[in-house]
Design a protein around this motif. Structure first.
Motif, PDB file in Angstrom:
ATOM      1  N   ALA A  17     -53.577  57.344  49.818  1.00  0.00           N
ATOM      2  CA  ALA A  17     -52.204  56.820  49.839  1.00  0.00           C
ATOM      3  C   ALA A  17     -51.504  57.099  48.509  1.00  0.00           C
ATOM      4  CB  ALA A  17     -52.220  55.319  50.133  1.00  0.00           C
ATOM      5  N   ALA A  18     -52.200  56.936  47.406  1.00  0.00           N
ATOM      6  CA  ALA A  18     -51.605  57.211  46.091  1.00  0.00           C
ATOM      7  C   ALA A  18     -51.247  58.684  45.957  1.00  0.00           C
ATOM      8  CB  ALA A  18     -52.573  56.787  44.985  1.00  0.00           C
ATOM      9  N   ARG A  19     -52.120  59.563  46.437  1.00  0.00           N
ATOM     10  CA  ARG A  19     -51.830  60.993  46.351  1.00  0.00           C
ATOM     11  C   ARG A  19     -50.621  61.354  47.208  1.00  0.00           C
ATOM     12  NH1 ARG A  19     -57.627  61.440  46.683  1.00  0.00           N
ATOM     13  NH2 ARG A  19     -57.491  62.055  48.872  1.00  0.00           N
ATOM     14  N   TRP A  43     -51.003  50.060  52.132  1.00  0.00           N
ATOM     15  CA  TRP A  43     -51.331  49.783  50.730  1.00  0.00           C
ATOM     16  C   TRP A  43     -50.088  49.573  49.873  1.00  0.00           C
ATOM     17  CZ3 TRP A  43     -56.212  48.674  50.054  1.00  0.00           C
ATOM     18  CH2 TRP A  43     -57.191  49.277  50.859  1.00  0.00           C
ATOM     19  N   ALA A  44     -48.978  49.209  50.489  1.00  0.00           N
ATOM     20  CA  ALA A  44     -47.708  49.140  49.757  1.00  0.00           C
ATOM     21  C   ALA A  44     -47.760  48.169  48.576  1.00  0.00           C
ATOM     22  CB  ALA A  44     -46.584  48.749  50.715  1.00  0.00           C
ATOM     23  N   GLU A  49     -47.655  47.896  42.386  1.00  0.00           N
ATOM     24  CA  GLU A  49     -48.078  47.410  41.077  1.00  0.00           C
ATOM     25  C   GLU A  49     -48.701  48.524  40.246  1.00  0.00           C
ATOM     26  OE1 GLU A  49     -50.364  43.840  41.058  1.00  0.00           O
ATOM     27  OE2 GLU A  49     -49.295  42.978  42.767  1.00  0.00           O
ATOM     28  N   ASP A  50     -49.591  49.311  40.831  1.00  0.00           N
ATOM     29  CA  ASP A  50     -50.296  50.339  40.058  1.00  0.00           C
ATOM     30  C   ASP A  50     -49.364  51.461  39.620  1.00  0.00           C
ATOM     31  OD1 ASP A  50     -52.658  49.015  40.099  1.00  0.00           O
ATOM     32  OD2 ASP A  50     -53.621  50.253  41.622  1.00  0.00           O
ATOM     33  N   LEU A  51     -48.480  51.885  40.501  1.00  0.00           N
ATOM     34  CA  LEU A  51     -47.559  52.965  40.141  1.00  0.00           C
ATOM     35  C   LEU A  51     -46.586  52.522  39.057  1.00  0.00           C
ATOM     36  CD1 LEU A  51     -46.802  54.409  43.695  1.00  0.00           C
ATOM     37  CD2 LEU A  51     -48.140  55.502  41.892  1.00  0.00           C
ATOM     38  N   LEU A  52     -46.190  51.259  39.096  1.00  0.00           N
ATOM     39  CA  LEU A  52     -45.292  50.741  38.068  1.00  0.00           C
ATOM     40  C   LEU A  52     -46.020  50.565  36.734  1.00  0.00           C
ATOM     41  CD1 LEU A  52     -42.430  49.721  37.443  1.00  0.00           C
ATOM     42  CD2 LEU A  52     -43.213  47.419  38.080  1.00  0.00           C
ATOM     43  N   GLU A  60     -40.461  51.872  46.883  1.00  0.00           N
ATOM     44  CA  GLU A  60     -39.819  51.057  47.915  1.00  0.00           C
ATOM     45  C   GLU A  60     -40.338  51.500  49.279  1.00  0.00           C
ATOM     46  OE1 GLU A  60     -35.615  51.220  47.710  1.00  0.00           O
ATOM     47  OE2 GLU A  60     -35.475  50.229  45.750  1.00  0.00           O
ATOM     48  N   VAL A  61     -40.833  50.553  50.048  1.00  0.00           N
ATOM     49  CA  VAL A  61     -41.399  50.855  51.369  1.00  0.00           C
ATOM     50  C   VAL A  61     -40.679  50.024  52.413  1.00  0.00           C
ATOM     51  CG1 VAL A  61     -43.473  50.912  52.785  1.00  0.00           C
ATOM     52  CG2 VAL A  61     -43.640  51.383  50.340  1.00  0.00           C
TER      53      VAL A  61
END
Length: 480
Positions: A17-19, A43-44, A49-52, A60-61
């Motif tokens: 999901a992160a990729r 996994w929104a 949190e991790d991407l920020l 935004e999802v």
């Protein structure tokens, strides 16, 4: 970091999901595929949190879209928009894309291609240097490329007709599109209103609104937060094929050298870090995050790999003349080029924030890189064509200069070389592809499923010819 709390059995799904989020800043029900959006929705919370925290990116999802808002540290000319046939967008296609997006935002639920073209043509006429004349085939083709880019990402979907038919003959061809308003609204969300900017650097993270007091008093800028330095380094790791220590000032180099900095990105993405003296690269064994696979199949990719080996040998050749060395030029020319295209009439002078380039972090590196002239590169490509040309696609056998340009362009996108006037600057990481092993395999086609028949339908004895040269061969080149 929420990735550390993910159970080991679910970590692979989270990393996928992160990729997807990092590789596709806009994800819709159909783009890049139909499983991407459900995966991000699952996994929104953790991804936000991790991407920020790691990159400063905002995610935004919604039910129909997932939009990642990246932070730009510098302009990047290696990731342009491309057509369905992998053709790079030119200025005309970018203009049509922007004007089409604006027109779709004001339209209803459906729109025909000719109606959209009329809206774009009307708006284009108000901008100097931009024009859409539907009676010109070149303009129609460029417009259809822009519309196709929007359709591929789900902003519009074909309901009836054919865009190709309209491009060939707008008098007889037509296409009807459904408009996905949520995708249109999510597609263009700049960090600042573009009408308030006189320079593209206003969209970069290092830009600040200059004040008269600071300019007159010569006040120095406040020190950069160490956390922001870490985010900048991590952003570079996921945005560029190779990150060099020379890309940063001393604080950035220290952050890149820290094991924890790279380890956090590895944990989030599932990629594997490869460290070398000149920098760090993340290896994507999944192939889901990289927009350019290398080494790869195809004539251009194979010639690029072969050329990388030739360039490496030239740099370290003790019997050849020593190559001149130059620093990597800054992006000032690219900034000036983009700024020169900003329509002056579209800037609200009373609200304009940037009169120039704003503040940018200067790169204090003075590393010098070997310079190889274009004449040498062209000669090397011609030699490769002479040796292996029979295995190349027919179009490139007859165009070695064009083949060389495409191969060098690929190496530039991979940050193995840097294109500049008159030649290329060679990065040391290109030595990773030294000693390329070439194997040329001749494949004899299998016998026919049917026995050979003469003209009268009588079976002919299928004996093999005694002359080995009479066999037809299919040749493949493998570069390892």
């Amino acid at each position: 970091m929420r990735a550390r709390e993910i159970p080991s059995l679910a970590l692979d799904s989270y990393q996928r999901a992160a990729r997807v989020a990092l590789a596709n800043h806009l994800v819709t029900a159909t783009y890049p595929d139909r499983i991407a959006l459900p995966l991000l929705r699952r996994w929104a919370t953790e991804l936000r949190e991790d991407l920020l925290d790691l990159f400063g990116y905002r995610l935004e999802v919604t039910e129909t879209t997932a939009r990642l808002f990246p932070v730009l540290d510098a302009l990047d000319s290696t990731q342009p928009a491309r057509t369905a046939s992998d053709r790079v967008f030119d200025r005309r296609r970018y203009a049509y894309l922007a004007l089409s997006l604006a027109a779709l935002g004001r339209a209803g639920n459906q729109i025909t291609l000719s109606e959209l073209a009329d809206h774009v043509a009307a708006e284009a006429g108000q901008v100097d240097g931009v024009e859409l004349a539907t009676d010109r085939a070149a303009d129609r083709d460029a417009f259809v490329d822009a519309v196709g880019w929007l359709a591929a990402r789900g902003a519009i979907s074909l309901a009836d007709g054919d865009a190709g038919g309209w491009a060939n003959n707008p008098a007889s061809g037509e296409a009807l599109y459904d408009i996905e308003r949520s995708v249109v609204m999510a597609m263009f969300r700049p960090p600042r209103a573009v009408q308030h900017l006189r320079s593209v650097t206003g969209l970069l993270v290092g830009s600040e609104v200059p004040t008269e007091d600071s300019e007159e008093d010569g006040e120095s800028q406040p020190p950069i937060d160490p956390k922001e330095t870490l985010k900048k380094v991590r952003r570079a790791l996921v945005e560029h094929p190779v990150v060099y220590f020379d890309d940063f000032d001393q604080d950035g180099r220290t952050a890149l050298a820290a094991v924890r900095t790279v380890a956090d990105v590895e944990l989030l993405t599932g990629l594997i870090a490869e460290r070398r003296a000149e920098g760090v690269t993340l290896i994507d064994t999944s192939g889901r995050m990289s927009d350019l696979r290398f080494p790869s199949t195809g004539t251009i990719a194979q010639v690029a790999l072969l050329l990388a080996g030739e360039i490496s040998d030239r740099v370290i050749d003790p019997d050849a003349l020593e190559l001149p060395r130059h620093p990597i030029p800054d992006d000032g020319d690219l900034i000036d080029l983009v700024d020169s295209a900003i329509p002056g009439g579209g800037v609200f002078d009373d609200l304009a924030e940037f009169g120039g380039r704003g503040r940018t972090v200067e790169n204090s590196a003075t590393e010098l890189y070997p310079f190889v002239e274009n004449s040498w590169v062209n000669g090397a490509v011609s030699d490769l064509v002479e040796r292996y040309g029979r295995t190349f696609a027919a179009q490139w056998q007859a165009d070695p200069i064009g083949l060389g340009e495409r191969a060098v362009g690929m190496l530039h996108r991979l940050r193995l070389v840097h294109i500049m006037s008159g030649g290329i600057l060679v990065h040391p990481v290109i030595a990773r592809y030294r000693d390329v092993v070439i194997s040329v395999r001749d494949r004899v086609p299998q016998d026919s499923l049917f026995e050979s028949m003469d003209l009268n339908g009588t079976e002919v004895n299928g004996t093999e010819p005694s002359d080995p040269d009479s066999h037809s061969h299919t040749t493949e080149t493998e570069a390892h």
